[in-house]
Motif scaffolding. Structure first.
Motif, PDB file in Angstrom:
ATOM      1  N   PHE B  47       0.840  -1.206   0.000  1.00  0.00           N
ATOM      2  CA  PHE B  47       0.000   0.000   0.000  1.00  0.00           C
ATOM      3  C   PHE B  47       0.880   1.263   0.000  1.00  0.00           C
ATOM      4  CE2 PHE B  47      -2.481   3.132   2.648  1.00  0.00           C
ATOM      5  CZ  PHE B  47      -3.415   3.445   1.682  1.00  0.00           C
ATOM      6  N   PHE B  48       1.900   1.241   0.823  1.00  0.00           N
ATOM      7  CA  PHE B  48       2.830   2.378   0.890  1.00  0.00           C
ATOM      8  C   PHE B  48       3.551   2.574  -0.452  1.00  0.00           C
ATOM      9  CE2 PHE B  48       3.916   3.387   5.588  1.00  0.00           C
ATOM     10  CZ  PHE B  48       2.582   3.268   5.938  1.00  0.00           C
ATOM     11  N   VAL B  49       3.981   1.447  -1.029  1.00  0.00           N
ATOM     12  CA  VAL B  49       4.723   1.543  -2.306  1.00  0.00           C
ATOM     13  C   VAL B  49       3.840   2.190  -3.367  1.00  0.00           C
ATOM     14  CG1 VAL B  49       5.768   0.190  -4.176  1.00  0.00           C
ATOM     15  CG2 VAL B  49       6.314  -0.355  -1.799  1.00  0.00           C
ATOM     16  N   ILE B  50       2.562   1.819  -3.372  1.00  0.00           N
ATOM     17  CA  ILE B  50       1.627   2.423  -4.356  1.00  0.00           C
ATOM     18  C   ILE B  50       1.560   3.941  -4.119  1.00  0.00           C
ATOM     19  CG2 ILE B  50      -0.799   2.524  -5.107  1.00  0.00           C
ATOM     20  CD1 ILE B  50      -0.927  -0.519  -4.352  1.00  0.00           C
ATOM     21  N   ILE B  51       1.477   4.333  -2.869  1.00  0.00           N
ATOM     22  CA  ILE B  51       1.424   5.780  -2.556  1.00  0.00           C
ATOM     23  C   ILE B  51       2.719   6.451  -3.041  1.00  0.00           C
ATOM     24  CG2 ILE B  51       1.441   7.478  -0.677  1.00  0.00           C
ATOM     25  CD1 ILE B  51      -0.375   5.666   0.908  1.00  0.00           C
ATOM     26  N   TRP B  52       3.870   5.866  -2.694  1.00  0.00           N
ATOM     27  CA  TRP B  52       5.157   6.474  -3.074  1.00  0.00           C
ATOM     28  C   TRP B  52       5.297   6.586  -4.580  1.00  0.00           C
ATOM     29  CZ3 TRP B  52       7.825   2.502   0.635  1.00  0.00           C
ATOM     30  CH2 TRP B  52       7.630   2.894   1.955  1.00  0.00           C
ATOM     31  N   LYS B  53       4.893   5.516  -5.263  1.00  0.00           N
ATOM     32  CA  LYS B  53       5.019   5.498  -6.727  1.00  0.00           C
ATOM     33  C   LYS B  53       4.141   6.586  -7.334  1.00  0.00           C
ATOM     34  CE  LYS B  53       7.842   2.469  -8.377  1.00  0.00           C
ATOM     35  NZ  LYS B  53       8.883   2.998  -9.265  1.00  0.00           N
ATOM     36  N   SER B  54       2.891   6.645  -6.856  1.00  0.00           N
ATOM     37  CA  SER B  54       1.972   7.614  -7.463  1.00  0.00           C
ATOM     38  C   SER B  54       2.371   9.052  -7.135  1.00  0.00           C
ATOM     39  CB  SER B  54       0.536   7.333  -7.024  1.00  0.00           C
ATOM     40  OG  SER B  54       0.480   7.351  -5.619  1.00  0.00           O
ATOM     41  N   CYS B  55       3.169   9.233  -6.106  1.00  0.00           N
ATOM     42  CA  CYS B  55       3.597  10.602  -5.754  1.00  0.00           C
ATOM     43  C   CYS B  55       5.037  10.886  -6.204  1.00  0.00           C
ATOM     44  CB  CYS B  55       3.501  10.822  -4.249  1.00  0.00           C
ATOM     45  SG  CYS B  55       1.864  10.682  -3.650  1.00  0.00           S
ATOM     46  N   HIS B  56       5.626   9.951  -6.899  1.00  0.00           N
ATOM     47  CA  HIS B  56       7.000  10.107  -7.424  1.00  0.00           C
ATOM     48  C   HIS B  56       8.014  10.409  -6.327  1.00  0.00           C
ATOM     49  CE1 HIS B  56       4.874  10.159 -11.188  1.00  0.00           C
ATOM     50  NE2 HIS B  56       4.176  11.207 -10.784  1.00  0.00           N
ATOM     51  N   ILE B  57       7.873   9.742  -5.196  1.00  0.00           N
ATOM     52  CA  ILE B  57       8.868   9.941  -4.130  1.00  0.00           C
ATOM     53  C   ILE B  57       9.606   8.630  -3.819  1.00  0.00           C
ATOM     54  CG2 ILE B  57       7.841  11.978  -3.030  1.00  0.00           C
ATOM     55  CD1 ILE B  57       6.544  10.089  -0.988  1.00  0.00           C
ATOM     56  N   GLY B  58       9.416   7.645  -4.725  1.00  0.00           N
ATOM     57  CA  GLY B  58      10.039   6.336  -4.517  1.00  0.00           C
ATOM     58  C   GLY B  58      11.550   6.422  -4.332  1.00  0.00           C
TER      59      GLY B  58
END
Lengths: 554, 273
Positions: B47-58
């Motif tokens: 879930f966190f990875v999806i958030i990071w990816k969609s916000c380009h902060i990965g």
């Protein structure tokens, strides 16, 4: 009503020395007053008193005299380091901060913000974050944030000391606009080069006393005083001072155009013949840079395919605006940065696999801020730091000799961070004298120096060359660069756009136009008047002008 | 790449009301300290990875991970070592080595099995998720928004300002430390090719000029507060206002669903640790 400082004396403690001694002067409303004087003359203390820091925040000193001003008057300050002054992430947040503290309603904040951004032509920065602004833009926003509070007096403390030429012209434009708008401004700055055209009134201070209180015109006529106060003056004024004994009809000039207009009638002008720049005696390269590319993590191309050779035993300047890649370039020379592609070699040997400390045995970089470098307990220990790190033997006699030569002998046992900014700079440079390095890189060494320290620095750089060292210098002090260096590399947006001798550089007006940096007045004027040679310092210029005048008389 | 610093962007997380993000951190901190099921935590990580990816902060999270790797490894090894002296609490799974021994008159078990790895992984993952939820808020909320958000929660301005100031100063201090390290190594202090004892000694050396720089910056900041007439006893106004939008509603809904799934997974796949 004018503001008046009346008989102010101050000591930081009862037993301490008198920092200000019966200081009195008036501040004219709607005018720009400059307070000048050497380090330690009491300028900063006076600023603290005028801004209310003393006694509000520093209350343990002994203050007498008064600062006469209308009740409820607001005095605010723009410091020399806007990154320490601006509160808020965005430009709007930073400008609104002071207004919110004053309890100004939201609608009025919006109105004032529009006003200052329009006045200073900064609307284009409105949506930006403070962290992403250039030095000049940050200082301009800082001025806007203070101006929005509508202070009765705006004090600016060395506002351009850390800016590049672009930043300086932006702040210069902002100051001009503020002065035209009728604001009362106090400028605390010993460098009048950038503000000479705007300042109306000058207060000169020495050893805590006012030694001059008069107009700009009167101040610039008093050459002895300028020297005594260590004020950095425009080179145009220096030229005027040099020419006056031979051209008594000459009137004071602050701009190249004005100087040329007057001199055109006093000397035999001719068209400048470019000819060929004198061939330089070839020197071996001590450092060679091959196809250097540097790409940072955010895909920012800081350097692009840079090839350069640093000649041995010469002084080479690296020029360009902030962000052109100068510091990135020199950090590759001492190994702090490793190239994305390309190579850096010292005497033919690649530096890529060496640590910074290993490279420092041959190449030393002296940083811009001495506070990053100084951490020993005494000046003497600091002086020998490099030697101790590199296990180089040194003797007490040499230490005494160096300290004596550079007026630091009485500071020998002092804590280095307590020295004046200029002395700290000199000390960091002197510490490399005891190292084994034969290449010394100086990054903006003139920061915080007055004119006498700058003269000392120039002598020191030339001495390093005489001792066989290779010196690389990054500096925005263009007149000093033209006086001191042999060669130059010019960078623009990460690309090398010039490498050659000083003489070749002086012929390239096109390059200087491209990087938005002006050549020194002596160079511009000697070319415009058609002198037989391009002059790099005032003495040479005066000699040439005299020669042309004599011919006319004949 | 910089770390502990706001990332300027226009992602949906950046656009959220700071209060929503603060609540996200608080809820996730509680959740990760309560949940000890690897499957549930792994879902939360997805879930966190999806958030990071969609916000380009990965990329920034990877930088955080690299900074935390020693800590996470330490936690993993600590729990793994502690587990060596326990039998697995559930039946099944591979046991690599098993023996008993007597020490100080008592019988002890030494059992190296899959469960030791499980415990180590659960505890490191919990710590990582807890820190990264805070870091996600930090990367997407600038300090001005933080102050506004805290003010909306009726936190006194002096406290909110101090918190905002800390996040303004942290990147500056990191930059200063880097500059000091660069300056000293440029003068011959070896910091690259040396053993860890020398490295620690060098850090002590760097702390001296850093302390002076920080004190001097602190002085400049307090002067600036004076210049800008900051007085915590006076009622301030605010130029900007924050308010929740539809995005906040969607984000809260997504979180509610994720939390529900996490709890279900916890119930279904719980292995006591």
């Amino acid at each position: 009503m004018d503001f008046r400082v009346e008989g102010i004396s101050y000591k930081y403690s009862k037993e301490g020395r008198t920092v200000l001694d019966n200081v009195s002067f008036s501040i004219e409303q709607g005018k720009v007053t400059a307070i000048v004087g050497p380090s330690g003359c009491g300028k900063s203390t006076l600023l603290e008193i005028l801004s209310g820091v003393i006694p509000t925040l520093i209350s343990n000193g002994e203050l007498s005299g008064t600062f006469q001003k209308p009740e409820e008057s607001l005095i605010s300050v723009v410091s020399q380091t806007p990154e320490n002054q601006l509160f808020g992430y965005g430009v709007e947040d930073a400008i609104a901060f002071g207004l919110e503290n004053m309890g100004i309603p939201q609608a009025e904040i919006a109105q004032r913000m529009d006003y200052v951004l329009d006045l200073l032509s900064l609307q284009y920065l409105r949506a930006r974050s403070v962290a992403n602004l250039s030095g000049g833009q940050r200082q301009a926003v800082c001025i806007a944030s203070v101006l929005a509070m509508q202070p009765d007096i705006l004090i600016m403390d060395e506002p351009v000391s850390s800016l590049d030429p672009n930043g300086k012209s932006l702040v210069q434009m902002v100051l001009k606009q503020i002065s035209l708008d009728g604001n009362t401004v106090i400028l605390v700055d010993n460098n009048l080069v950038w503000s000479a055209g705007i300042v109306d009134h000058i207060i000169g201070m020495l050893d805590g006393k006012v030694v001059f209180d008069g107009s700009k015109e009167e101040f610039f006529q008093d050459f002895e005083l300028q020297k005594k106060l260590g004020v950095i003056i425009p080179q145009e004024v220096e030229i005027y001072r040099g020419l006056l004994p031979y051209f008594p009809d000459l009137k004071m000039f602050y701009t190249v155009e004005d100087g040329l207009n007057q001199l055109a009638m006093m000397v035999n002008t001719k068209l400048f013949s470019k000819g060929n720049a004198p061939a330089e005696e070839t020197a071996e390269s001590i450092i060679s840079v091959h196809n250097l590319e540097k790409v940072f993590g955010n895909n920012f191309h800081a350097l692009m395919d840079v090839n350069a050779n640093i000649p041995e035993g010469k002084i080479t300047a690296i020029l360009g605006q902030n962000g052109s890649g100068k510091t990135t370039f020199v950090k590759h020379l001492n190994g702090l940065y490793k190239p994305t592609t390309g190579d850096v070699r010292y005497r033919g040997e690649s530096l890529l696999d060496k640590s910074v400390a290993q490279i420092s045995r041959n190449i030393i970089l002296v940083f811009q801020h001495p506070e990053h470098m100084l951490f020993e307990e005494t000046v003497e220990a600091e002086l020998t730091f490099c030697a101790r790190m590199q296990n180089i033997p040194f003797d007490k006699e040499k230490i005494t000799e160096v300290l004596t030569k550079y007026n630091l002998l009485e500071d020998r046992e002092r804590f280095p961070l307590n020295l004046s900014m200029g002395k700290k700079h000199i000390l960091t440079i002197l510490s490399v004298l005891f190292s084994s390095a034969d290449v010394i890189i100086l990054d903006e060494p003139t920061l915080g120096m007055d004119s006498s320290l700058m003269d000392e620095l120039e002598i020191l750089i030339k001495r390093l060359k005489e001792e066989g060292k290779t010196v690389i210098i990054i500096s925005h002090e263009i007149p000093m660069v033209f006086r001191a260096v042999d060669d130059a590399i010019i960078l623009n947006n990460g690309k090398k756009i010039f490498q050659g001798t000083k003489e070749e550089m002086a012929l390239r007006d096109d390059i200087f136009d491209k990087i938005h940096i002006s050549m020194p007045p002596v160079v511009v004027m000697s070319k415009a008047l058609g002198f037989d040679r391009i002059c790099y310092n005032v003495d040479e210029f005066v000699e040439e002008a005299k020669a042309l005048k004599v011919k006319e008389a004949e | 790449m910089d770390y502990l610093k706001y990332v300027d962007s226009n992602s949906f997380l950046h656009k959220l009301d700071p209060r929503t993000k603060f609540a996200f951190f608080v809820v996730m901190a509680v959740l990760t300290s309560v949940i000890k099921s690897f499957v549930a935590l792994a879902f939360l990580l997805v879930f966190f990875v999806i958030i990071w990816k969609s916000c380009h902060i990965g990329e920034h999270i990877l930088v955080l991970l690299s900074k935390l790797k020693v800590l996470l490894l330490f936690i993993f090894l600590l729990w793994l070592c502690l587990g060596l002296f326990q039998e697995p609490k559930v039946e099944g799974g591979p046991v690599f080595f098993h023996t008993t021994f007597s020490w100080v008159g008592q019988q002890h078990v030494f059992c190296f099995d899959w469960y030791d790895f499980y415990k180590g992984a659960v505890y490191s993952l919990r710590i990582f998720l807890m820190i990264s939820s805070f870091y996600t808020v930090l990367l997407t909320t600038n300090f001005s928004e933080m102050i506004l958000g805290l003010r909306k929660w009726h936190i006194p301005y002096s406290v909110a300002f101090a918190i905002g100031l800390i996040f303004q100063i942290i990147p500056i201090t990191i930059k200063e430390l880097q500059a000091i390290m660069d300056a000293q190594s440029s003068r011959g202090l070896e910091i690259d090719k040396c053993n860890w004892v020398t490295k620690v000694k060098n850090y002590v050396t760097f702390s001296f000029p850093l302390l002076f720089r920080v004190i001097s910056k602190g002085q400049s900041i307090s002067l600036a507060m004076h210049y800008y007439k900051l007085d915590f006893s006076v009622k301030r106004t605010a130029y900007k206002a924050i308010k929740a939008s539809r995005l906040d509603v969607y984000f809260i809904a997504a979180n509610v669903v994720a939390i529900a799934i996490t709890i279900v997974l916890r119930i279904m796949y719980y292995i006591p640790v």
